[in-house]
Design an enzyme around this catalytic site. Structure first.
Site, PDB file in Angstrom:
ATOM      1  N   HIS A 102      -6.155 -14.224 -10.578  1.00 54.90           N
ATOM      2  CA  HIS A 102      -7.000 -15.424 -11.125  1.00 54.90           C
ATOM      3  C   HIS A 102      -8.400 -14.583 -11.830  1.00 54.90           C
ATOM      4  O   HIS A 102      -9.503 -15.222 -11.390  1.00 54.90           O
ATOM      5  CB  HIS A 102      -7.314 -16.169 -10.647  1.00 54.90           C
ATOM      6  CG  HIS A 102      -7.857 -17.930 -11.570  1.00 54.90           C
ATOM      7  ND1 HIS A 102      -7.135 -17.226 -12.818  1.00 54.90           N
ATOM      8  CD2 HIS A 102      -8.112 -19.017 -11.654  1.00 54.90           C
ATOM      9  CE1 HIS A 102      -7.544 -18.789 -13.206  1.00 54.90           C
ATOM     10  NE2 HIS A 102      -8.577 -19.426 -12.754  1.00 54.90           N
TER      11      HIS A 102
ATOM     12  N   CYS B 190     -10.921 -21.704 -17.211  1.00 59.14           N
ATOM     13  CA  CYS B 190     -10.137 -20.739 -16.257  1.00 59.14           C
ATOM     14  C   CYS B 190      -8.970 -20.829 -17.686  1.00 59.14           C
ATOM     15  O   CYS B 190      -7.680 -20.054 -17.969  1.00 59.14           O
ATOM     16  CB  CYS B 190      -8.942 -21.724 -15.560  1.00 59.14           C
ATOM     17  SG  CYS B 190     -10.313 -21.230 -13.798  1.00 59.14           S
TER      18      CYS B 190
ATOM     19  N   CYS C 113      -4.762 -25.710 -14.620  1.00 54.92           N
ATOM     20  CA  CYS C 113      -5.466 -26.229 -14.890  1.00 54.92           C
ATOM     21  C   CYS C 113      -7.147 -25.742 -15.426  1.00 54.92           C
ATOM     22  O   CYS C 113      -7.284 -24.571 -14.959  1.00 54.92           O
ATOM     23  CB  CYS C 113      -5.692 -26.596 -13.558  1.00 54.92           C
ATOM     24  SG  CYS C 113      -5.657 -25.659 -12.058  1.00 54.92           S
TER      25      CYS C 113
END
Length: 382
Positions: free
Chosen positions: A338, A89, A368
């Site tokens: 996201h 991510c 994260c």
């Protein structure tokens, strides 16, 4: 030490899954932000040193070094190379770090850092699923070293989000209130035009289409993702389609091309934590970054902490004491999506513009990442 400056930052709107950007090829999605950067800043396109893009699940249209493909699809010089980064991510946030490192080392003068993800066509974990017919269950099964160290404990972001909610006492109601606030802030930001300067409209879409008009009552109706759990889709980040990019240059490039710097990279670092807990790394990574930068959290005017799940930024706030009033002030991934490999520079683009809007000096970004990792970047607005 030489400085790395941010001259420009742009992103597409976030298109919801199967939404307005669903049919845009990944190369064209990434090409759009690259073309905008090139046109706005007037640097001859053959004088860029590199294009570094973040991307996850690089199969299908995302395969074959998507950074290079996006640059060429934008009609820009074939002399400029590209490379694709996967730090899960945090991939495009890491792309910023690599770009800044190259500039600060005196190797490059003009680098684009960004990312692209088309989650409609390539859903999360597509690469893992594609390997199943070849006999691979997941990246960890079959590794003697991994099993000896971590056993057969499932490696799952959903498990991690629930573990964090339990450990930091984030109740379902509190997480849903946090999620509702994310949507409220995002809708307010859209209404007030806060995203207008950072978004490059595409395919008839000129604004994020992911924020929802919701309520605590509606969220309470959803079933948990796991039996007996408190994590639901309402408190999770939205899958979406998007691209984002930033132009990072040296002081020599500022003078050569008559550019105006908007911010400098004040600090950048990345740290790891327990990969089974996976999503807790922003907490120790933030402490590490502040120590390395010789700063206190009170020096930070604004923070962006990716809302992979509501429990992640909520635990971060509980551990650091940072006020919610200064974090994710225009909403986060629960409302705004996201897009995995594009999220890092998407958040940083928003952070830069919000620092400019409010007159803040320092902005901190962390998120994260798979494998129990977290990047931290501190920007100084100029």
């Amino acid at each position: 030490m030489p400085e790395a400056y941010i001259v420009d930052a742009v992103r597409t709107p976030t298109g919801r899954r199967r939404g307005s950007l669903a049919d845009v090829h990944a190369a064209d999605l990434g090409a759009h932000v690259l073309k905008v950067l090139a046109e706005r800043n007037g640097i001859p396109d053959n004088e860029y040193d590199d294009v570094i893009f973040g991307c996850v699940d690089t199969i299908g249209p995302l395969a074959g070094d998507i950074a290079r493909t996006c640059w060429l699809a934008a009609g820009l010089s074939d002399e400029v190379p590209g490379t694709t980064v996967d730090r899960q991510c945090g991939s495009s946030q890491q792309a910023v770090h690599f770009a800044a490192q190259a500039v600060m080392a005196g190797i490059n003068d003009v680098v684009v850092a960004g990312g692209v993800q088309t989650m409609t066509s390539i859903p999360i974990s597509s690469a893992m699923l594609a390997a199943e017919p070849l006999g691979f269950k997941d990246p960890f099964s079959g590794s003697q070293g991994w099993v000896a160290r971590y056993g057969d404990t499932p490696v799952s972001q959903f498990n991690s989000a629930q573990m964090i909610a339990d450990k930091w006492n984030c109740s379902r109601e509190e997480m849903e209130a946090f999620a509702l606030e994310s949507h409220t802030r995002a809708l307010r930001a859209i209404e007030e035009g806060r995203f207008n300067r950072e978004i490059a409209p595409l395919n008839g879409l000129d604004m994020d289409e992911t924020p929802r008009q919701t309520s605590m009552a509606k969220m309470a109706e959803l079933e948990p993702l796991a039996a007996g759990g408190t994590i639901t889709a309402a408190v999770s980040s939205q899958t979406c389609d998007a691209a984002s990019a930033m132009l990072i240059v040296s002081e020599a490039a500022l003078k050569r091309y008559n550019l105006t710097p908007r911010a400098r990279i004040h600090h950048m670092s990345v740290r790891g934590a327990d990969p089974i807990w996976m999503l807790t790394a922003p907490i120790p990574a933030t402490a590490y970054a502040l120590k390395k930068a010789r700063m206190k959290l009170s020096d930070i005017d604004l923070a962006e902490v990716n809302e992979a799940f509501a429990s992640v930024p909520m635990a971060w706030m509980k551990e650091t004491g940072f006020p919610h009033e200064k974090m994710n002030v225009n909403g986060g991934a629960i409302a705004l999506g996201h897009p995995l490999g594009a999220t890092g520079t998407k958040l940083m683009t928003t952070l830069l513009h919000e620092l400019e809007r409010t007159g803040g000096r320092y902005g901190l970004q962390t998120m994260c990442e798979g494998g129990g990792q977290a990047n931290v970047t501190i920007l100084e607005r100029l």
